[in-house]
Design a protein around this motif. Structure first.
Motif, PDB file in Angstrom:
ATOM      1  N   ASN A 265       0.833  -1.210   0.000  1.00 34.04           N
ATOM      2  CA  ASN A 265       0.000   0.000   0.000  1.00 34.04           C
ATOM      3  C   ASN A 265       0.870   1.264   0.000  1.00 34.04           C
ATOM      4  O   ASN A 265       0.579   2.234  -0.708  1.00 34.04           O
ATOM      5  N   PHE A 266       1.963   1.246   0.796  1.00 32.56           N
ATOM      6  CA  PHE A 266       2.851   2.409   0.827  1.00 32.56           C
ATOM      7  C   PHE A 266       3.558   2.616  -0.511  1.00 32.56           C
ATOM      8  O   PHE A 266       3.782   3.746  -0.934  1.00 32.56           O
TER       9      PHE A 266
ATOM     10  N   GLU B 126       8.274   3.626  -5.236  1.00 35.36           N
ATOM     11  CA  GLU B 126       9.154   2.501  -4.892  1.00 35.36           C
ATOM     12  C   GLU B 126       9.908   2.744  -3.590  1.00 35.36           C
ATOM     13  O   GLU B 126      10.291   3.870  -3.260  1.00 35.36           O
ATOM     14  N   ARG B 127      10.129   1.655  -2.866  1.00 33.53           N
ATOM     15  CA  ARG B 127      10.843   1.688  -1.598  1.00 33.53           C
ATOM     16  C   ARG B 127      12.317   2.033  -1.805  1.00 33.53           C
ATOM     17  O   ARG B 127      12.933   1.593  -2.765  1.00 33.53           O
ATOM     18  N   LYS B 128      12.865   2.798  -0.866  1.00 39.96           N
ATOM     19  CA  LYS B 128      14.306   3.042  -0.833  1.00 39.96           C
ATOM     20  C   LYS B 128      14.991   1.893  -0.096  1.00 39.96           C
ATOM     21  O   LYS B 128      14.386   1.220   0.731  1.00 39.96           O
TER      22      LYS B 128
ATOM     23  N   PRO C  55      12.295   2.923   4.149  1.00 41.67           N
ATOM     24  CA  PRO C  55      11.979   2.826   2.721  1.00 41.67           C
ATOM     25  C   PRO C  55      11.284   4.056   2.149  1.00 41.67           C
ATOM     26  O   PRO C  55      11.318   4.276   0.946  1.00 41.67           O
ATOM     27  N   HIS C  56      10.668   4.872   3.022  1.00 42.60           N
ATOM     28  CA  HIS C  56       9.990   6.085   2.565  1.00 42.60           C
ATOM     29  C   HIS C  56      10.344   7.251   3.494  1.00 42.60           C
ATOM     30  O   HIS C  56       9.501   7.759   4.230  1.00 42.60           O
ATOM     31  N   PRO C  57      11.602   7.691   3.493  1.00 39.51           N
ATOM     32  CA  PRO C  57      12.017   8.765   4.409  1.00 39.51           C
ATOM     33  C   PRO C  57      11.239  10.044   4.143  1.00 39.51           C
ATOM     34  O   PRO C  57      10.879  10.348   3.012  1.00 39.51           O
ATOM     35  N   GLY C  58      10.987  10.781   5.230  1.00 36.72           N
ATOM     36  CA  GLY C  58      10.218  12.011   5.110  1.00 36.72           C
ATOM     37  C   GLY C  58       8.730  11.803   5.275  1.00 36.72           C
ATOM     38  O   GLY C  58       7.982  12.760   5.507  1.00 36.72           O
ATOM     39  N   TYR C  59       8.278  10.553   5.170  1.00 39.06           N
ATOM     40  CA  TYR C  59       6.867  10.244   5.333  1.00 39.06           C
ATOM     41  C   TYR C  59       6.591   9.469   6.618  1.00 39.06           C
ATOM     42  O   TYR C  59       5.472   8.994   6.816  1.00 39.06           O
ATOM     43  N   THR C  60       7.585   9.310   7.459  1.00 37.27           N
ATOM     44  CA  THR C  60       7.425   8.498   8.663  1.00 37.27           C
ATOM     45  C   THR C  60       8.047   9.233   9.844  1.00 37.27           C
ATOM     46  O   THR C  60       9.075   9.909   9.704  1.00 37.27           O
TER      47      THR C  60
END
Length: 293
Positions: A192-193, A199-201, A206-211
């Motif tokens: 879902n993310f 795409e995951r880092k 995997p999604h910096p700035g969003y967590t």
């Protein structure tokens, strides 16, 4: 005897209804960015009709797979929000956040722009429709699980809008590898993310700035008061402890509570009054709490 018991039961029901004085409205809010209409429930305290003053507002977000009426219908005590609104003389708004939006503005899905919906469309609609404190001093935001992430994320990105934030059993790290859940559920949320954020880092985030665990510096710079509340049996306990440790290491003031409990409505029903006590102190200090006796 049966008739007497029936009368007592009916009297109790009437007494319960008479003490639940707060009123609930349902609003339709147009999202220009998503080109669709969403709903929000608005709980008005009894004092709203009796005191000609602007009222502070709590924006209260639902969790994953939920909807805007969850806080009114899924708690065992169906008067909970009514009582909290009356006790603290504030308006409580419970908006729709879709089942798995996590309250982001998705760069991938144009129908999932919930940062803008909450911080712009909803706040403007509430301020136009009701007698509110039209300033950050009178706005607070909280939520459970996905909504806990949403409250922290939105307040961190928009400190000009909110005086304080709160999370109950919040997703403080959207890397599902840190969750104590079955692999199938972890994968479904991770997918879902990717759908929402791309795409995951590689690496821990995997999604910096969003967590939230990647936003500690921003939390420190904003200086916004906030409270984190989590049950020790909750599958998200490690993500909350991780954020708490990072905040302590970086000298970020915050309230942190661990209590017995799991990821359940029983826990959230008990947690909400603690959050309201925290917010009420701040609203009083800001000079916007409504006094009504």
């Amino acid at each position: 005897m049966k008739r007497i018991n029936l009368y007592l039961f009916l009297f109790g029901c009437l007494l319960s209804l008479s003490t639940m004085a707060a009123k609930v409205d349902t609003l339709n809010i147009q999202s220009q960015k998503m080109n669709r209409t969403l709903k929000a429930a608005v709980v008005l305290p009894e004092s709203y009709q009796k005191v000609n003053k602007p009222f502070p507002v709590l924006y209260l977000l639902h969790g994953g797979s939920g909807g805007f009426r969850d806080w009114l219908t899924k708690v065992a005590d169906k008067t909970l929000l009514h009582r909290m609104a009356d006790q603290y003389n504030l308006i409580i708004v419970t908006p729709d956040g879709d089942p798995t939006s996590y309250y982001f503005d998705s760069p991938m899905v144009k129908e999932s722009q919930f940062e803008t919906f909450i911080t712009k469309d909803l706040v403007e609609k509430i301020d136009k429709s009701y007698r509110t404190v039209k300033d950050k001093k009178g706005r607070v935001i909280a939520g459970l699980s996905m909504g806990g992430h949403g409250a922290m994320y939105l307040s961190t990105r928009h400190p000009e809008l909110f005086a304080a934030a709160g999370s109950m059993s919040g997703v403080m790290n959207i890397n599902t590898a840190a969750w104590k859940v079955p692999a199938e559920f972890a994968k479904s949320r991770a997918d879902n993310f990717v759908k929402l954020l791309g795409e995951r880092k590689e690496g821990e985030h995997p999604h910096p700035g969003y967590t939230m665990v990647t936003l500690v510096d921003r939390l420190k710079a904003n200086g916004l008061p906030f409270i984190l509340d989590i049950g020790v049996e909750d599958f998200l306990i490690d993500t909350n402890r991780d954020l708490h440790a990072r905040l302590l290491a970086n000298g970020v003031p915050h309230d942190y509570i661990e209590r017995p409990g799991a990821h359940t409505w029983e826990y959230w029903e008990n947690a909400l009054p603690f959050q309201l006590m925290f917010f009420n102190k701040i609203l009083k200090a800001n000079g916007v709490a409504v006094q009504y006796y």
